[in-house]
Design a protein around this motif. Structure first.
Motif, PDB file in Angstrom:
ATOM      1  N   LYS A 139     -10.397  23.168 -19.960  1.00 32.64           N
ATOM      2  CA  LYS A 139     -11.030  23.747 -18.783  1.00 32.64           C
ATOM      3  C   LYS A 139     -11.900  24.927 -19.210  1.00 32.64           C
ATOM      4  O   LYS A 139     -11.579  25.604 -20.195  1.00 32.64           O
ATOM      5  CB  LYS A 139      -9.960  24.230 -17.793  1.00 32.64           C
ATOM      6  CG  LYS A 139      -9.085  23.125 -17.231  1.00 32.64           C
ATOM      7  CD  LYS A 139      -8.060  23.702 -16.257  1.00 32.64           C
ATOM      8  CE  LYS A 139      -7.193  22.592 -15.655  1.00 32.64           C
ATOM      9  NZ  LYS A 139      -6.206  23.123 -14.687  1.00 32.64           N
ATOM     10  N   PRO A 140     -12.984  25.176 -18.522  1.00 36.18           N
ATOM     11  CA  PRO A 140     -13.818  26.341 -18.863  1.00 36.18           C
ATOM     12  C   PRO A 140     -13.053  27.644 -18.667  1.00 36.18           C
ATOM     13  O   PRO A 140     -12.164  27.758 -17.803  1.00 36.18           O
ATOM     14  CB  PRO A 140     -14.993  26.239 -17.876  1.00 36.18           C
ATOM     15  CG  PRO A 140     -14.994  24.826 -17.395  1.00 36.18           C
ATOM     16  CD  PRO A 140     -13.566  24.388 -17.409  1.00 36.18           C
ATOM     17  N   PRO A 189     -17.401  29.846 -20.589  1.00 39.55           N
ATOM     18  CA  PRO A 189     -17.034  30.350 -19.249  1.00 39.55           C
ATOM     19  C   PRO A 189     -17.354  29.393 -18.110  1.00 39.55           C
ATOM     20  O   PRO A 189     -16.738  29.465 -17.047  1.00 39.55           O
ATOM     21  CB  PRO A 189     -17.850  31.651 -19.127  1.00 39.55           C
ATOM     22  CG  PRO A 189     -18.953  31.512 -20.125  1.00 39.55           C
ATOM     23  CD  PRO A 189     -18.399  30.693 -21.243  1.00 39.55           C
ATOM     24  N   SER A 190     -18.323  28.497 -18.323  1.00 35.49           N
ATOM     25  CA  SER A 190     -18.666  27.531 -17.274  1.00 35.49           C
ATOM     26  C   SER A 190     -18.879  26.161 -17.905  1.00 35.49           C
ATOM     27  O   SER A 190     -19.033  26.035 -19.120  1.00 35.49           O
ATOM     28  CB  SER A 190     -19.921  27.971 -16.515  1.00 35.49           C
ATOM     29  OG  SER A 190     -21.015  28.113 -17.408  1.00 35.49           O
ATOM     30  N   TYR A 191     -18.899  25.172 -17.080  1.00 37.67           N
ATOM     31  CA  TYR A 191     -19.030  23.795 -17.568  1.00 37.67           C
ATOM     32  C   TYR A 191     -20.322  23.636 -18.367  1.00 37.67           C
ATOM     33  O   TYR A 191     -21.414  23.907 -17.853  1.00 37.67           O
ATOM     34  CB  TYR A 191     -19.014  22.835 -16.377  1.00 37.67           C
ATOM     35  CG  TYR A 191     -19.143  21.380 -16.756  1.00 37.67           C
ATOM     36  CD1 TYR A 191     -18.163  20.753 -17.529  1.00 37.67           C
ATOM     37  CD2 TYR A 191     -20.251  20.630 -16.353  1.00 37.67           C
ATOM     38  CE1 TYR A 191     -18.282  19.422 -17.881  1.00 37.67           C
ATOM     39  CE2 TYR A 191     -20.375  19.287 -16.700  1.00 37.67           C
ATOM     40  CZ  TYR A 191     -19.393  18.695 -17.472  1.00 37.67           C
ATOM     41  OH  TYR A 191     -19.515  17.374 -17.835  1.00 37.67           O
ATOM     42  N   LEU A 239     -14.042  17.423 -28.334  1.00 35.78           N
ATOM     43  CA  LEU A 239     -13.686  18.443 -27.345  1.00 35.78           C
ATOM     44  C   LEU A 239     -14.438  18.131 -26.063  1.00 35.78           C
ATOM     45  O   LEU A 239     -15.672  18.149 -26.037  1.00 35.78           O
ATOM     46  CB  LEU A 239     -14.051  19.832 -27.870  1.00 35.78           C
ATOM     47  CG  LEU A 239     -13.746  21.016 -26.950  1.00 35.78           C
ATOM     48  CD1 LEU A 239     -12.240  21.258 -26.871  1.00 35.78           C
ATOM     49  CD2 LEU A 239     -14.447  22.281 -27.444  1.00 35.78           C
ATOM     50  N   GLU A 240     -13.694  17.814 -25.011  1.00 34.19           N
ATOM     51  CA  GLU A 240     -14.295  17.429 -23.730  1.00 34.19           C
ATOM     52  C   GLU A 240     -13.902  18.429 -22.653  1.00 34.19           C
ATOM     53  O   GLU A 240     -12.719  18.773 -22.521  1.00 34.19           O
ATOM     54  CB  GLU A 240     -13.822  16.032 -23.311  1.00 34.19           C
ATOM     55  CG  GLU A 240     -14.261  14.920 -24.248  1.00 34.19           C
ATOM     56  CD  GLU A 240     -13.752  13.562 -23.819  1.00 34.19           C
ATOM     57  OE1 GLU A 240     -14.315  12.552 -24.279  1.00 34.19           O
ATOM     58  OE2 GLU A 240     -12.771  13.502 -23.036  1.00 34.19           O
ATOM     59  N   TYR A 241     -14.880  18.895 -21.908  1.00 33.68           N
ATOM     60  CA  TYR A 241     -14.616  19.817 -20.801  1.00 33.68           C
ATOM     61  C   TYR A 241     -14.320  19.043 -19.521  1.00 33.68           C
ATOM     62  O   TYR A 241     -14.940  18.002 -19.253  1.00 33.68           O
ATOM     63  CB  TYR A 241     -15.809  20.742 -20.576  1.00 33.68           C
ATOM     64  CG  TYR A 241     -15.839  21.927 -21.512  1.00 33.68           C
ATOM     65  CD1 TYR A 241     -15.495  23.199 -21.063  1.00 33.68           C
ATOM     66  CD2 TYR A 241     -16.202  21.771 -22.852  1.00 33.68           C
ATOM     67  CE1 TYR A 241     -15.516  24.290 -21.922  1.00 33.68           C
ATOM     68  CE2 TYR A 241     -16.223  22.857 -23.718  1.00 33.68           C
ATOM     69  CZ  TYR A 241     -15.877  24.120 -23.246  1.00 33.68           C
ATOM     70  OH  TYR A 241     -15.897  25.188 -24.096  1.00 33.68           O
ATOM     71  N   GLU A 242     -13.381  19.548 -18.765  1.00 39.22           N
ATOM     72  CA  GLU A 242     -13.053  18.950 -17.472  1.00 39.22           C
ATOM     73  C   GLU A 242     -14.278  19.069 -16.558  1.00 39.22           C
ATOM     74  O   GLU A 242     -14.816  20.159 -16.360  1.00 39.22           O
ATOM     75  CB  GLU A 242     -11.855  19.688 -16.864  1.00 39.22           C
ATOM     76  CG  GLU A 242     -11.363  19.104 -15.568  1.00 39.22           C
ATOM     77  CD  GLU A 242     -10.155  19.859 -15.032  1.00 39.22           C
ATOM     78  OE1 GLU A 242     -10.325  20.642 -14.057  1.00 39.22           O
ATOM     79  OE2 GLU A 242      -9.063  19.709 -15.599  1.00 39.22           O
ATOM     80  N   GLN A 243     -14.710  17.942 -16.028  1.00 39.40           N
ATOM     81  CA  GLN A 243     -15.930  17.947 -15.227  1.00 39.40           C
ATOM     82  C   GLN A 243     -15.674  18.487 -13.820  1.00 39.40           C
ATOM     83  O   GLN A 243     -14.624  18.205 -13.214  1.00 39.40           O
ATOM     84  CB  GLN A 243     -16.494  16.530 -15.123  1.00 39.40           C
ATOM     85  CG  GLN A 243     -17.092  16.004 -16.416  1.00 39.40           C
ATOM     86  CD  GLN A 243     -17.784  14.668 -16.214  1.00 39.40           C
ATOM     87  OE1 GLN A 243     -17.145  13.675 -15.912  1.00 39.40           O
ATOM     88  NE2 GLN A 243     -19.105  14.650 -16.377  1.00 39.40           N
ATOM     89  N   PRO A 244     -16.607  19.275 -13.303  1.00 40.98           N
ATOM     90  CA  PRO A 244     -16.468  19.702 -11.900  1.00 40.98           C
ATOM     91  C   PRO A 244     -16.618  18.502 -10.972  1.00 40.98           C
ATOM     92  O   PRO A 244     -17.197  17.477 -11.340  1.00 40.98           O
ATOM     93  CB  PRO A 244     -17.623  20.698 -11.730  1.00 40.98           C
ATOM     94  CG  PRO A 244     -18.594  20.363 -12.819  1.00 40.98           C
ATOM     95  CD  PRO A 244     -17.794  19.821 -13.959  1.00 40.98           C
ATOM     96  N   LYS A 245     -16.102  18.639  -9.789  1.00 42.89           N
ATOM     97  CA  LYS A 245     -16.089  17.512  -8.855  1.00 42.89           C
ATOM     98  C   LYS A 245     -17.503  17.027  -8.517  1.00 42.89           C
ATOM     99  O   LYS A 245     -17.719  15.860  -8.233  1.00 42.89           O
ATOM    100  CB  LYS A 245     -15.350  17.904  -7.576  1.00 42.89           C
ATOM    101  CG  LYS A 245     -13.855  18.150  -7.804  1.00 42.89           C
ATOM    102  CD  LYS A 245     -13.158  18.544  -6.516  1.00 42.89           C
ATOM    103  CE  LYS A 245     -11.670  18.791  -6.764  1.00 42.89           C
ATOM    104  NZ  LYS A 245     -10.964  19.228  -5.518  1.00 42.89           N
ATOM    105  N   HIS A 246     -18.467  17.944  -8.557  1.00 36.68           N
ATOM    106  CA  HIS A 246     -19.836  17.572  -8.173  1.00 36.68           C
ATOM    107  C   HIS A 246     -20.632  16.976  -9.333  1.00 36.68           C
ATOM    108  O   HIS A 246     -21.805  16.619  -9.171  1.00 36.68           O
ATOM    109  CB  HIS A 246     -20.575  18.786  -7.615  1.00 36.68           C
ATOM    110  CG  HIS A 246     -20.636  19.938  -8.588  1.00 36.68           C
ATOM    111  ND1 HIS A 246     -21.490  19.980  -9.670  1.00 36.68           N
ATOM    112  CD2 HIS A 246     -19.897  21.079  -8.626  1.00 36.68           C
ATOM    113  CE1 HIS A 246     -21.300  21.104 -10.334  1.00 36.68           C
ATOM    114  NE2 HIS A 246     -20.333  21.796  -9.732  1.00 36.68           N
ATOM    115  N   ALA A 247     -20.036  16.883 -10.519  1.00 36.21           N
ATOM    116  CA  ALA A 247     -20.777  16.375 -11.684  1.00 36.21           C
ATOM    117  C   ALA A 247     -21.177  14.918 -11.449  1.00 36.21           C
ATOM    118  O   ALA A 247     -20.380  14.098 -10.999  1.00 36.21           O
ATOM    119  CB  ALA A 247     -19.922  16.499 -12.930  1.00 36.21           C
TER     120      ALA A 247
END
Length: 572
Positions: free
Chosen positions: A213-214, A274-276, A304-312
Motif C-alpha cells: 500500500k502507498p 506516498p501515493s499510487y 513490487l505491485e502497489y494496491e490500486q485505488p478503486k478508481h484506477a
C-alpha cells in the motif's frame, strides 16, 4: 470486602510481567519427497512438510523450541538452525558428523534448544551433502513481548528467501564432481521464495509478487539460502534502510542495493511511495562473482505491485514495469563500500560487547588448492590439470569429515582415531598469500580441531589466497556471533593493520565475507562449550574441504558445561 479483595488480587495478577523465560513451542518437520515444477522442468526433491521452501518457524527471544524432525526420504538428513547460539546445547546444532550423526531413513530426532539473547531473522537448512539446495526455511525470532524494535514499527513483515534451482538432482551433481575432481555444474536459476520469476523461460507464472500500500513501511527479512553465490539485490526506483544483519541490529543506513552472501540475513525497511505510482517495479538479484570458475550468470526477479485505488482504470498487467540497475558482476568496490557501512547499533539497550583484550591470536589462510587424482587405471581428472582434483582448505588443511560425530567422540572421551586436537595457529608454510602462487598447490588432509579453554577471548585473521585465483569466501562460525573488527586487501600486516581495527561499533554477525584477495579479522569470546564447525558457506568449497572445527572445553561452574546428550541422539 471479599469481592473487592478478589478483584484487587486479579488486577495485580494482570499487571505481572510475562515470564522472562518465554514459552515452549513445538514444531514437527517431516522430511519428504515432493514433486515441484520450475522452468517447465518437473522433478522430485527433498522438502520440509511438502513445501519448497520449507515452512516459517517463529519464536520469541527466551522461548524454548522443541522441533521434531522425521526422515521419510532415502537420504540421511540433519538440520542446522543457522545463527542460533545453542548455548550449552550443541547437540541441537545440526551439522552431520560434527555435533550429531545424521538422522537415518525412518528415524527422527528432537532438536531441543532455547533462544538466549537473540532476536531477528535467522534460518534453518539441511547440513549434510548438498541437501540444503531445497531443505531450508526462515527462522524468525521476535523480540520479547513489550520490547519494541529500535526502528519504526513496520506495517507488515515479509520474508524473502533467495535460493538456487537446479533442473538436475543436486546430489548427483556433487557426486559427479567428487568423482571427476572437476567443478560441479551450476544452477539453472535463482529464486525468491522458491520462484524464479519472469526473466527465465517458462516462469512468468512462478513469480514472487510483493503487494504493498502507498505510504507504508514494510520490513523485508532477506535471507540468502543460495548454495554457491553471493547476490546483489535492488528494487527499482526505491531505496531501503538496512536495520539488521544476521539477527543483530545495525546503525540504519539507506541504500539502493544490498549485497548478501550465502548464510547471511539482512533486514531492510522499505518505505513505499506516498501515493499510487501507476507503475510496478522489478525486485532483482544476481551474483557477485569473484572467482575464476563458472557460475550461474542469470537474474531472478520478483515484482513490487502497489494496491490500486478503486478508481484506477488501467489493468495492473498493463502498467509500466521499471527495472533496477545492479552493480557489475565483479564490482568489488561496491562490495567493500557496502560492507564498510555495516556497524553495530551499540546502544545502551543493544551494546557491542567487543573483546578489548585478546587471549589467543590466530592467523588462518582460506582458499583453493589441489589433490592428486585418486582414480584407478590411470583415468584422468577434470581438475585444474588432468592429474589433479579441485580442493579447498583452511591453513592448507582440507578437512575430512569423520564417520563418527566429533561432539559425541569428545564428550565420551573416545576421540582417538576420530580427530586430532592440533590445528595450527598459523600457516605451517608461509608464502606471499595474494601474490604469485607457489608452484606446489597440493593441500594436506585431516580432521583437525582447534582447542580453546572456556571464556578465551579470540582474535582470528582469515586471509584469502591467490592459489587457483583469489575469491571471496563467506565464512560461517557455528555456536557464536563474532565482531568483524577489520577488513582489507592484500596480505594482512600484523604490525600496521591492527592499529586500524574498529573496537567500538564493529558489525556483529555469524557469517563474514573474506574479501577476494584480502583478509578479515574477527573477535569473539569462547563462552559456549562444545564442538563448533567453521566453514565456507559456498557449498562447493565446503565439499572440497574449506572447513574446520573449534573445540571449546567446559568451564568450572555448572552453567559453563555442555549439557548431557539427549536419549534420542542419532547414532552412526
Amino acid at each position: 470486602m471479599a469481592s473487592w479483595l478478589l478483584f484487587s488480587v486479579f488486577s495485580f495478577v494482570l499487571l505481572l510481567p510475562e515470564p522472562a523465560a518465554g514459552i515452549t513451542r513445538h514444531y514437527t518437520l517431516d522430511i519428504k519427497m515432493h514433486t515441484v515444477t520450475r522452468l517447465c522442468h518437473t522433478k522430485s526433491l527433498v522438502s520440509v512438510n511438502g513445501k519448497f521452501p520449507g515452512p516459517k518457524i517463529i519464536a520469541r527471544e527466551g522461548d524454548q523450541l522443541l522441533i521434531k524432525v522425521v526422515n521419510h526420504v532415502p537420504n540421511n538428513i540433519s538440520l542446522h538452525w543457522h545463527g542460533i547460539r545453542q548455548l550449552r546445547s550443541g547437540w541441537a546444532d545440526g551439522p552431520a558428523y560434527i555435533t550429531q550423526c545424521p538422522i537415518q531413513t525412518g528415524q527422527s530426532y528432537l532438536y531441543n534448544y532455547t533462544v538466549v539473547g537473540q532476536r531477528g531473522t535467522l534460518w534453518y537448512h539441511a547440513h549434510i551433502s548438498w541437501l540444503r539446495a531445497t531443505v531450508y526455511g526462515p527462522l524468525i525470532i521476535l523480540p520479547k513481548h513489550g520490547v519494541p524494535y529500535p526502528f519504526p514499527k513496520p506495517h507488515k513483515e515479509v520474508p524473502m528467501v533467495f535460493g538456487e534451482w537446479f533442473n538436475a538432482d543436486t546430489e548427483a551433481i556433487i557426486r559427479q564432481a567428487t568423482l571427476t575432481g572437476g567443478g560441479p555444474n551450476v544452477s539453472d536459476a535463482y529464486t525468491i521464495n522458491g520462484l524464479p520469476g519472469p526473466l527465465y523461460n517458462c516462469s512468468a507464472k512462478d513469480t514472487f509478487r510483493l503487494r504493498v500500500k502507498p505510504g507504508k513501511t514494510y520490513l523485508l527479512r532477506i535471507i540468502n539460502a543460495a548454495l554457491n553465490d553471493e547476490l546483489f539485490f535492488s528494487i527499482a526506483n526505491h531505496t531501503v534502510t538496512v536495520v539488521e544483519a544476521d539477527a543483530v541490529y545495525v546503525k540504519p543506513f539507506e541504500t539502493n542495493t544490498i549485497l548478501i552472501a550465502p548464510g547471511q540475513t539482512t533486514n531492510v525497511l522499505l518505505k513505499t511511495k506516498p501515493s499510487y505510482p501507476s507503475a510496478s517495479f522489478f525486485m532483482t538479484a544476481r551474483p557477485y562473482a569473484t572467482g575464476q570458475g563458472t557460475f550461474d550468470n542469470t537474474t531472478v526477479a520478483g515484482i513490487l505491485e502497489y494496491e490500486q485505488p478503486k478508481h484506477a482504470k488501467t489493468n495492473i498487467k498493463n502498467l509500466p514495469l521499471f527495472t533496477p540497475v545492479l552493480p557489475a558482476l565483479n564490482d568489488t568496490n561496491f562490495a567493500t563500500k557496502f560492507s564498510n557501512k555495516l556497524r553495530s547499533l551499540n546502544s545502551e539497550k543493544f551494546p557491542a560487547n567487543v573483546p578489548q583484550k585478546v587471549d589467543r591470536k590466530f592467523f588462518f589462510t582460506v582458499g583453493l588448492g589441489t589433490n592428486p587424482c585418486n582414480h584407478k587405471n590411470n583415468q584422468t581428472c577434470q581438475g585444474p590439470t588432468n592429474t589433479t582434483m579441485f580442493a579447498a582448505s583452511i591453513s592448507n588443511i582440507s578437512f575430512t569429515l569423520p564417520t563418527k560425530a566429533l561432539l559425541q567422540s569428545h564428550y565420551s572421551g573416545r576421540s582417538d582415531g576420530v580427530y586430532s586436537p592440533n590445528f595450527p595457529w598459523n600457516p605451517i608454510v608461509p608464502f606471499n598469500y595474494t601474490g604469485t602462487p607457489p608452484n606446489n598447490t597440493m593441500v594436506s588432509t585431516g580432521t583437525n580441531l582447534m582447542v580453546l579453554r572456556y571464556n578465551t577471548s579470540v582474535e582470528l585473521v582469515m586471509q584469502d589466497t591467490s592459489i587457483l585465483g583469489a575469491e571471496s569466501h563467506p565464512l560461517h562460525l557455528h555456536g557464536f556471533n563474532f565482531f568483524v573488527v577489520g577488513q582489507g586487501f592484500g596480505n594482512f600486516d600484523p604490525n600496521k593493520d591492527p592499529k586500524k581495527f574498529n573496537l567500538v561499533d564493529p558489525i556483529e554477525r555469524n557469517t563474514v565475507g573474506v574479501p577476494s584477495g584480502g583478509w578479515a579479522a574477527i573477535r569473539f569470546l569462547a563462552d559456549n562449550p562444545g564442538v563448533w564447525f567453521m566453514h565456507c558457506h559456498l557449498e562447493v568449497h565446503t565439499s572440497w574441504g574449506l572447513r574446520m572445527a573449534w573445540l571449546v572445553l567446559d568451564g568450572d561452574k555448572p552453567d559453563q558445561k555442555l549439557l548431557p546428550p539427549p536419549a534420542d541422539l542419532p547414532k552412526c
